[in-house]
Write a protein that holds these residues in place. Structure first.
Motif, PDB file in Angstrom:
ATOM      1  N   PHE A   1      -4.937  -1.933   6.589  1.00 45.18           N
ATOM      2  CA  PHE A   1      -5.318  -0.577   6.208  1.00 45.18           C
ATOM      3  C   PHE A   1      -6.811  -0.428   6.462  1.00 45.18           C
ATOM      4  O   PHE A   1      -7.546  -1.420   6.470  1.00 45.18           O
ATOM      5  CB  PHE A   1      -5.041  -0.349   4.712  1.00 45.18           C
ATOM      6  N   MET A   2      -7.250   0.806   6.658  1.00 43.91           N
ATOM      7  CA  MET A   2      -8.655   1.046   6.937  1.00 43.91           C
ATOM      8  C   MET A   2      -9.151   2.204   6.081  1.00 43.91           C
ATOM      9  O   MET A   2      -8.459   3.204   5.916  1.00 43.91           O
ATOM     10  CB  MET A   2      -8.832   1.376   8.419  1.00 43.91           C
ATOM     11  N   LEU A   3     -10.355   2.041   5.533  1.00 43.01           N
ATOM     12  CA  LEU A   3     -11.066   3.142   4.902  1.00 43.01           C
ATOM     13  C   LEU A   3     -12.148   3.556   5.879  1.00 43.01           C
ATOM     14  O   LEU A   3     -12.968   2.736   6.297  1.00 43.01           O
ATOM     15  CB  LEU A   3     -11.687   2.718   3.571  1.00 43.01           C
TER      16      LEU A   3
ATOM     17  N   LEU B   1      -3.997   0.226  -1.511  1.00 39.74           N
ATOM     18  CA  LEU B   1      -3.299  -0.908  -2.144  1.00 39.74           C
ATOM     19  C   LEU B   1      -1.907  -0.510  -2.605  1.00 39.74           C
ATOM     20  O   LEU B   1      -0.953  -1.284  -2.455  1.00 39.74           O
ATOM     21  CB  LEU B   1      -4.124  -1.458  -3.306  1.00 39.74           C
ATOM     22  N   LYS B   2      -1.763   0.684  -3.137  1.00 40.30           N
ATOM     23  CA  LYS B   2      -0.449   1.162  -3.589  1.00 40.30           C
ATOM     24  C   LYS B   2       0.492   1.319  -2.391  1.00 40.30           C
ATOM     25  O   LYS B   2       1.665   0.928  -2.454  1.00 40.30           O
ATOM     26  CB  LYS B   2      -0.602   2.483  -4.347  1.00 40.30           C
ATOM     27  N   GLN B   3       0.005   1.884  -1.295  1.00 41.69           N
ATOM     28  CA  GLN B   3       0.856   2.043  -0.110  1.00 41.69           C
ATOM     29  C   GLN B   3       1.260   0.686   0.457  1.00 41.69           C
ATOM     30  O   GLN B   3       2.400   0.512   0.887  1.00 41.69           O
ATOM     31  CB  GLN B   3       0.161   2.902   0.939  1.00 41.69           C
ATOM     32  N   LEU B   4       0.351  -0.274   0.463  1.00 42.77           N
ATOM     33  CA  LEU B   4       0.693  -1.607   0.958  1.00 42.77           C
ATOM     34  C   LEU B   4       1.698  -2.290   0.038  1.00 42.77           C
ATOM     35  O   LEU B   4       2.611  -2.965   0.510  1.00 42.77           O
ATOM     36  CB  LEU B   4      -0.581  -2.455   1.107  1.00 42.77           C
ATOM     37  N   GLN B   5       1.550  -2.103  -1.265  1.00 45.39           N
ATOM     38  CA  GLN B   5       2.514  -2.658  -2.212  1.00 45.39           C
ATOM     39  C   GLN B   5       3.890  -2.050  -1.982  1.00 45.39           C
ATOM     40  O   GLN B   5       4.876  -2.776  -1.940  1.00 45.39           O
ATOM     41  CB  GLN B   5       2.054  -2.384  -3.650  1.00 45.39           C
TER      42      GLN B   5
END
Length: 145
Positions: A60-62, A134-138
């Motif tokens: 993921f990237m910010l 983090l929620k999307q990856l979880q």
């Protein structure tokens, strides 16, 4: 796996502090991820960093264009739209001012999962963006164990 922050230049008073970065890294580590920061001094470097993101390493990237947003919006030939379209890694834009958001062009196909703008509070924008990532990856890991 890694969450990458790609950050454009900011005025010193609007920059993310080392203390906030450590806090973000601790949040990522608690979720079993690492967090890396790539600070870019100019538009060319910013676009090159986005192009260099590899999905096998970066989950993921910010994306924080900082003071580069106006240049990107005025110069679509800079290649950022193309770099984002070729990106297979999801990303979230983070800002502390609505004037710094990227304006997607009709030709841009890959848009952010979210755009976070907390006026004059970049640290909170980063915290919210990281928590969403983090929620999307979880959720992704739970769907694909």
């Amino acid at each position: 796996m890694t969450i990458m922050i790609i950050q454009g230049p900011h005025a010193p008073a609007r920059s993310i502090s080392g203390e906030i970065l450590v806090h973000l890294q601790q949040l990522a580590r608690a979720a079993g991820r690492t967090l890396e920061l790539c600070s870019c001094s100019g538009l060319r470097e910013f676009v090159a960093r986005v192009r260099a993101v590899q999905s096998h390493r970066t989950e993921f990237m910010l994306l924080d264009p900082g003071e580069l947003a106006q240049q990107v919006n005025e110069h679509p030939e800079s290649g950022l739209g193309e770099a984002l379209d070729n990106l297979s890694t999801p990303y979230i834009e983070v800002h502390d001012d609505s004037d710094d958001t990227l304006v997607p062009r009709d030709c841009w196909h890959n848009t952010p999962a979210a755009t976070i703008i907390i006026h004059r509070d970049l640290a909170t924008s980063y915290r919210i963006g990281l928590r969403i990532a983090l929620k999307q990856l979880q959720n992704k890991n739970e769907q694909n164990p």
